[in-house]
Motif scaffolding. Structure first.
Motif, mmCIF file in Angstrom:
data_model
loop_
_atom_site.group_PDB
_atom_site.id
_atom_site.type_symbol
_atom_site.label_atom_id
_atom_site.label_comp_id
_atom_site.label_asym_id
_atom_site.label_seq_id
_atom_site.Cartn_x
_atom_site.Cartn_y
_atom_site.Cartn_z
ATOM 1 N N VAL A 2 38.757 43.685 49.864
ATOM 2 C CA VAL A 2 40.164 43.904 50.215
ATOM 3 C C VAL A 2 40.988 44.136 48.957
ATOM 4 O O VAL A 2 41.797 45.072 48.900
ATOM 5 C CB VAL A 2 40.722 42.720 51.040
ATOM 6 C CG1 VAL A 2 42.194 42.904 51.317
ATOM 7 C CG2 VAL A 2 39.945 42.562 52.338
ATOM 8 N N LYS A 3 40.777 43.334 47.922
ATOM 9 C CA LYS A 3 41.533 43.474 46.675
ATOM 10 C C LYS A 3 41.292 44.842 46.051
ATOM 11 O O LYS A 3 42.230 45.515 45.619
ATOM 12 C CB LYS A 3 41.138 42.383 45.688
ATOM 13 C CG LYS A 3 41.839 42.500 44.343
ATOM 14 C CD LYS A 3 41.317 41.488 43.361
ATOM 15 C CE LYS A 3 39.960 41.858 42.863
ATOM 16 N NZ LYS A 3 39.873 42.476 41.567
ATOM 17 N N VAL A 4 40.050 45.280 46.015
ATOM 18 C CA VAL A 4 39.726 46.581 45.421
ATOM 19 C C VAL A 4 40.377 47.705 46.209
ATOM 20 O O VAL A 4 40.950 48.635 45.637
ATOM 21 C CB VAL A 4 38.193 46.775 45.338
ATOM 22 C CG1 VAL A 4 37.834 48.196 44.960
ATOM 23 C CG2 VAL A 4 37.597 45.802 44.342
ATOM 24 N N ARG A 5 40.326 47.616 47.530
ATOM 25 C CA ARG A 5 40.946 48.658 48.351
ATOM 26 C C ARG A 5 42.456 48.676 48.170
ATOM 27 O O ARG A 5 43.070 49.738 48.148
ATOM 28 C CB ARG A 5 40.612 48.457 49.830
ATOM 29 C CG ARG A 5 39.145 48.446 50.138
ATOM 30 C CD ARG A 5 38.567 49.843 50.273
ATOM 31 N NE ARG A 5 37.150 49.762 50.559
ATOM 32 C CZ ARG A 5 36.638 49.712 51.773
ATOM 33 N NH1 ARG A 5 37.412 49.781 52.828
ATOM 34 N NH2 ARG A 5 35.332 49.614 51.928
ATOM 35 N N MET A 6 43.069 47.497 48.030
ATOM 36 C CA MET A 6 44.518 47.447 47.802
ATOM 37 C C MET A 6 44.854 48.094 46.458
ATOM 38 O O MET A 6 45.817 48.847 46.358
ATOM 39 C CB MET A 6 45.012 46.001 47.836
ATOM 40 C CG MET A 6 45.038 45.402 49.228
ATOM 41 S SD MET A 6 45.457 43.648 49.228
ATOM 42 C CE MET A 6 47.109 43.689 48.571
ATOM 43 N N GLN A 7 44.054 47.812 45.430
ATOM 44 C CA GLN A 7 44.292 48.404 44.121
ATOM 45 C C GLN A 7 44.094 49.911 44.160
ATOM 46 O O GLN A 7 44.789 50.654 43.472
ATOM 47 C CB GLN A 7 43.360 47.789 43.084
ATOM 48 C CG GLN A 7 43.689 46.357 42.767
ATOM 49 C CD GLN A 7 42.641 45.694 41.886
ATOM 50 O OE1 GLN A 7 41.484 46.093 41.861
ATOM 51 N NE2 GLN A 7 43.057 44.661 41.170
ATOM 52 N N MET A 8 43.159 50.362 44.942
ATOM 53 C CA MET A 8 42.856 51.779 45.057
ATOM 54 C C MET A 8 44.029 52.548 45.663
ATOM 55 O O MET A 8 44.247 53.711 45.339
ATOM 56 C CB MET A 8 41.614 51.937 45.948
ATOM 57 C CG MET A 8 40.913 53.244 45.809
ATOM 58 S SD MET A 8 39.390 53.230 46.758
ATOM 59 C CE MET A 8 39.988 53.443 48.409
ATOM 60 N N HIS A 9 44.798 51.909 46.522
ATOM 61 C CA HIS A 9 45.886 52.578 47.223
ATOM 62 C C HIS A 9 47.255 52.345 46.600
ATOM 63 O O HIS A 9 48.264 52.660 47.210
ATOM 64 C CB HIS A 9 45.910 52.158 48.697
ATOM 65 C CG HIS A 9 44.708 52.623 49.449
ATOM 66 N ND1 HIS A 9 44.261 53.910 49.416
ATOM 67 C CD2 HIS A 9 43.849 51.954 50.242
ATOM 68 C CE1 HIS A 9 43.173 54.023 50.158
ATOM 69 N NE2 HIS A 9 42.899 52.850 50.667
ATOM 70 N N LEU A 10 47.297 51.829 45.369
ATOM 71 C CA LEU A 10 48.588 51.641 44.707
ATOM 72 C C LEU A 10 49.261 53.001 44.535
ATOM 73 O O LEU A 10 48.625 53.985 44.191
ATOM 74 C CB LEU A 10 48.414 50.985 43.340
ATOM 75 C CG LEU A 10 48.159 49.489 43.360
ATOM 76 C CD1 LEU A 10 47.952 48.980 41.937
ATOM 77 C CD2 LEU A 10 49.299 48.743 44.004
ATOM 78 N N GLY A 11 50.524 53.058 44.795
ATOM 79 C CA GLY A 11 51.269 54.298 44.681
ATOM 80 C C GLY A 11 51.289 55.102 45.973
ATOM 81 O O GLY A 11 51.987 56.086 46.089
ATOM 82 N N ARG A 12 50.517 54.682 46.968
ATOM 83 C CA ARG A 12 50.502 55.373 48.266
ATOM 84 C C ARG A 12 51.161 54.513 49.332
ATOM 85 O O ARG A 12 50.760 54.524 50.481
ATOM 86 C CB ARG A 12 49.059 55.655 48.696
ATOM 87 C CG ARG A 12 48.363 56.655 47.824
ATOM 88 C CD ARG A 12 47.063 57.027 48.466
ATOM 89 N NE ARG A 12 46.033 57.124 47.451
ATOM 90 C CZ ARG A 12 44.757 57.052 47.689
ATOM 91 N NH1 ARG A 12 44.308 56.852 48.906
ATOM 92 N NH2 ARG A 12 43.873 57.168 46.721
#
Length: 112
Positions: A2-12
């Motif tokens: 979950v943390k990695v996916r949240m970081q991946m979507h920063l700015g979106r």
């Protein structure tokens, strides 16, 4: 995952922990939370083995092998073994993160 996916979507947009977890569960099911698990287990076992296995042999180099050795020497020996283990197992962390991201694109474990 979950943390990695949240970081991946920063700015979106802002996706919170719960909404990201729900999205993973709805799109990928329970298996979506296991992306990178094998790499994480391998890294943990290898890291612990290197760190603990190296400590005794390197203690004499830091003067930490006697019972009355200064605490600072023991800390230095521990830091050296921990840093060495971290450096050697860092590629496994990268593989784990790559697999966690790849699971969202449908490639799953072992994605290249």
């Amino acid at each position: 995952v979950v943390k990695v996916r949240m970081q991946m979507h920063l700015g979106r947009g802002r996706a919170g922990f719960v909404s990201t977890a729900r999205a993973i569960a709805s799109r990928e099911g329970v298996r979506g939370f296991t992306g990178g698990l094998s790499a994480a287990v391998l890294r943990g076992v290898t890291y612990g083995g290197i760190r603990l296995g190296m400590y005794e042999p390197v203690r004499p180099f830091f003067g930490a092998d006697s019972p009355n050795a200064p605490l600072a020497n023991k800390i230095l020996a521990s830091c050296f073994t921990g840093a060495t283990a971290a450096a050697l197992t860092n590629p496994m962390d990268l593989i784990k993160t790559k697999n966690q991201i790849a699971a969202s694109s449908g490639k799953g474990e072992g994605a290249s």
